[in-house]
Design a protein around this motif. Sequence first.
Motif, PDB file in Angstrom:
ATOM      1  N   THR A 116       0.856  -1.174   0.000  1.00 43.25           N
ATOM      2  CA  THR A 116       0.000   0.000   0.000  1.00 43.25           C
ATOM      3  C   THR A 116       0.899   1.233   0.000  1.00 43.25           C
ATOM      4  O   THR A 116       2.119   1.123   0.104  1.00 43.25           O
ATOM      5  CB  THR A 116      -0.939   0.010   1.226  1.00 43.25           C
ATOM      6  OG1 THR A 116      -1.903   1.055   1.075  1.00 43.25           O
ATOM      7  CG2 THR A 116      -0.151   0.227   2.518  1.00 43.25           C
ATOM      8  N   LYS A 140       2.050   4.866   1.658  1.00 39.27           N
ATOM      9  CA  LYS A 140       2.053   5.672   2.875  1.00 39.27           C
ATOM     10  C   LYS A 140       3.073   6.792   2.715  1.00 39.27           C
ATOM     11  O   LYS A 140       4.237   6.546   2.446  1.00 39.27           O
ATOM     12  CB  LYS A 140       2.409   4.806   4.091  1.00 39.27           C
ATOM     13  CG  LYS A 140       2.337   5.566   5.410  1.00 39.27           C
ATOM     14  CD  LYS A 140       2.645   4.641   6.585  1.00 39.27           C
ATOM     15  CE  LYS A 140       2.526   5.387   7.915  1.00 39.27           C
ATOM     16  NZ  LYS A 140       2.826   4.499   9.063  1.00 39.27           N
ATOM     17  N   SER A 147      -8.059  -2.997   6.623  1.00 37.37           N
ATOM     18  CA  SER A 147      -8.103  -1.540   6.496  1.00 37.37           C
ATOM     19  C   SER A 147      -7.203  -1.058   5.368  1.00 37.37           C
ATOM     20  O   SER A 147      -7.541  -0.127   4.638  1.00 37.37           O
ATOM     21  CB  SER A 147      -7.700  -0.874   7.815  1.00 37.37           C
ATOM     22  OG  SER A 147      -6.335  -1.139   8.122  1.00 37.37           O
ATOM     23  N   HIS A 148      -6.045  -1.708   5.213  1.00 35.26           N
ATOM     24  CA  HIS A 148      -5.142  -1.335   4.115  1.00 35.26           C
ATOM     25  C   HIS A 148      -5.762  -1.686   2.763  1.00 35.26           C
ATOM     26  O   HIS A 148      -5.603  -0.942   1.786  1.00 35.26           O
ATOM     27  CB  HIS A 148      -3.800  -2.056   4.266  1.00 35.26           C
ATOM     28  CG  HIS A 148      -2.940  -1.514   5.358  1.00 35.26           C
ATOM     29  ND1 HIS A 148      -2.563  -0.195   5.433  1.00 35.26           N
ATOM     30  CD2 HIS A 148      -2.369  -2.128   6.437  1.00 35.26           C
ATOM     31  CE1 HIS A 148      -1.802  -0.003   6.492  1.00 35.26           C
ATOM     32  NE2 HIS A 148      -1.674  -1.157   7.128  1.00 35.26           N
ATOM     33  N   LYS A 208      -8.933  -1.707   2.053  1.00 38.57           N
ATOM     34  CA  LYS A 208      -9.963  -0.700   1.770  1.00 38.57           C
ATOM     35  C   LYS A 208      -9.332   0.593   1.274  1.00 38.57           C
ATOM     36  O   LYS A 208      -9.837   1.253   0.356  1.00 38.57           O
ATOM     37  CB  LYS A 208     -10.779  -0.433   3.028  1.00 38.57           C
ATOM     38  CG  LYS A 208     -11.728  -1.568   3.401  1.00 38.57           C
ATOM     39  CD  LYS A 208     -12.514  -1.233   4.654  1.00 38.57           C
ATOM     40  CE  LYS A 208     -13.450  -2.387   5.025  1.00 38.57           C
ATOM     41  NZ  LYS A 208     -14.203  -2.111   6.283  1.00 38.57           N
ATOM     42  N   THR A 209      -8.190   0.965   1.877  1.00 38.12           N
ATOM     43  CA  THR A 209      -7.483   2.174   1.452  1.00 38.12           C
ATOM     44  C   THR A 209      -7.042   2.059   0.003  1.00 38.12           C
ATOM     45  O   THR A 209      -7.141   3.007  -0.779  1.00 38.12           O
ATOM     46  CB  THR A 209      -6.248   2.416   2.352  1.00 38.12           C
ATOM     47  OG1 THR A 209      -6.677   2.550   3.699  1.00 38.12           O
ATOM     48  CG2 THR A 209      -5.504   3.666   1.923  1.00 38.12           C
ATOM     49  N   ASN A 210      -6.564   0.878  -0.369  1.00 40.12           N
ATOM     50  CA  ASN A 210      -6.088   0.664  -1.744  1.00 40.12           C
ATOM     51  C   ASN A 210      -7.194   0.797  -2.768  1.00 40.12           C
ATOM     52  O   ASN A 210      -6.946   1.135  -3.922  1.00 40.12           O
ATOM     53  CB  ASN A 210      -5.455  -0.725  -1.870  1.00 40.12           C
ATOM     54  CG  ASN A 210      -4.044  -0.766  -1.294  1.00 40.12           C
ATOM     55  OD1 ASN A 210      -3.509   0.258  -0.896  1.00 40.12           O
ATOM     56  ND2 ASN A 210      -3.460  -1.942  -1.236  1.00 40.12           N
ATOM     57  N   VAL A 256      -9.924   2.771  -2.453  1.00 39.16           N
ATOM     58  CA  VAL A 256     -10.608   4.066  -2.420  1.00 39.16           C
ATOM     59  C   VAL A 256     -10.350   4.829  -3.711  1.00 39.16           C
ATOM     60  O   VAL A 256     -11.248   5.415  -4.313  1.00 39.16           O
ATOM     61  CB  VAL A 256     -10.140   4.900  -1.196  1.00 39.16           C
ATOM     62  CG1 VAL A 256     -10.635   6.341  -1.311  1.00 39.16           C
ATOM     63  CG2 VAL A 256     -10.645   4.277   0.091  1.00 39.16           C
ATOM     64  N   ASP A 303      -2.675  -4.241  -5.894  1.00 42.00           N
ATOM     65  CA  ASP A 303      -3.233  -3.264  -4.969  1.00 42.00           C
ATOM     66  C   ASP A 303      -4.612  -2.771  -5.386  1.00 42.00           C
ATOM     67  O   ASP A 303      -5.479  -2.512  -4.541  1.00 42.00           O
ATOM     68  CB  ASP A 303      -2.296  -2.056  -4.850  1.00 42.00           C
ATOM     69  CG  ASP A 303      -1.050  -2.377  -4.039  1.00 42.00           C
ATOM     70  OD1 ASP A 303      -0.958  -3.515  -3.544  1.00 42.00           O
ATOM     71  OD2 ASP A 303      -0.187  -1.498  -3.896  1.00 42.00           O
TER      72      ASP A 303
END
Length: 500
Positions: free
Chosen positions: A70, A72, A280-281, A283-285, A287, A463
Amino acid sequence: MKKKFLEMILLIGMLFSVLPFGNVAAADSNSGSSSSSSTTTKDQSLANIKKKGVLVLGTSPDYAPYEFQTTKNGKSIDVGMDISIARQIAKDLGVKLKIKNMDFDSLLVALQTGKVDMVMAGMNPTPARRKNVTFSNVYYKGGQDIVINKKDAHLYTSKKSFEGKILGAQTGTMQYNMAKKQISNVTVKGFDKGADLILALQTNKIDGIVMEKPSAEAYVKNNPQLSSINGNFNLSSDETSSAIAFQKGATTLTAAVNKSLAKIKKEDLINKVYLKEAGSHMKTNTVDTSMLHYWKYFAKGIGYTLLISAFSVFFGFILGTILAFMRLSHNKILKAIATAYIEFVRGTPLMVQIMFVYFGIGLIINLPALTSGIIAVSLNSGAYVAEVIRGGINSVDKGQTEAARSLGLSKRKTMRYVILPQAIKNIWPALGNEFISLIKESSIVSIIGVTDLIYQLKIVQSDTYRGVAPIVVAMLLYFIVTFGLSKLLAYFEGRMKHAN
């Protein structure tokens, strides 16, 4: 012999002096390395890790929620359940964790050759693998599902539905062998990356994918076009479990890691913390899955591709020039050595050569992946460049040499002022094609974990759960680079013609 060798070096210098481009500048990049644990009367694997202060993990970051990447703070980082476990293990051992990424089917080779200290990749501790490596205690138990296109859900309800069909699985995995053995009349296709499997499924190249239940659920959850079914495979305990692999006989390191795993299991960190963090990671990927959002991945990939190509062109040209003059030499030994080298390199695949340099030579000298890739591609390019240069020199009419010598020019001056300038004009188009091909062929270094453009392409696919868009971006980037180089080469070719 010594005199002829010195003459050869002088001729190389002359060839550089007539080329229409200057020096090639490049930067080196250091990559961490791991030495294999020394074995004495008492196993020293744990002592070696603590002595160097680093635990090197080998993984393939395309297997969510086990391991994936992911972004960051603008940088790509490795995340997932396995990564969290590895960080806890390193913390318990009092050392730093270093992660090396590569294709799944290269992981155990990297472990056995000392490139990494342990492997975590949702790996099942099967009997066949236990013969070659030592496994930790099981840290997670899952199952085996089959991922399908949601539109085909009415066609496939169990593994029997795939008789006479085509299934996909990751190359070198237990799922690949399991599908072949337990489903009659099925064709199983192997792919290096999970993203490649999903792309093949969505483009109807395969009918389903056999993969670990958590990974199957991750893909289905993030892609509304997919669905999964329980494969109901006949499985032993090892085939539903995940464990950490170590070098054979690394008993002290294995024992220390088992203590960490017992602590993780007692506190139920996998279910309470690690899987939730992985989710959670993920879901972030998803978005923002636009390719613009991942531009830094592609920029890094094209940067490494150009770096490898620049080094390989430079060293490949030097090596090719030496080999060309050796083949043209009247010395039978030099000629035989050059001929044998050229024929051997041209007769073996570049991928095998890269793996030999990284894993084979790595048994003696522990070379970083980037360095190994540059060396292998340079050695390969040198063989082809040698034949191009030799052909160019031979294409110059022999009368040119005779005329120059009759005018009193020495053999060296004849080569420098008469033969080489004409040879360069003859070979320039072929040499340019070799350089352009080199940019594309260097993509193979991704198999040993070099983060070139192809490697980054697969990470973006994993991802974003998008298959085609990253491929289109990579194609455009390769075209821009090769088209630009073609125009540059054409410019120099034009200047050489006007020089006449």
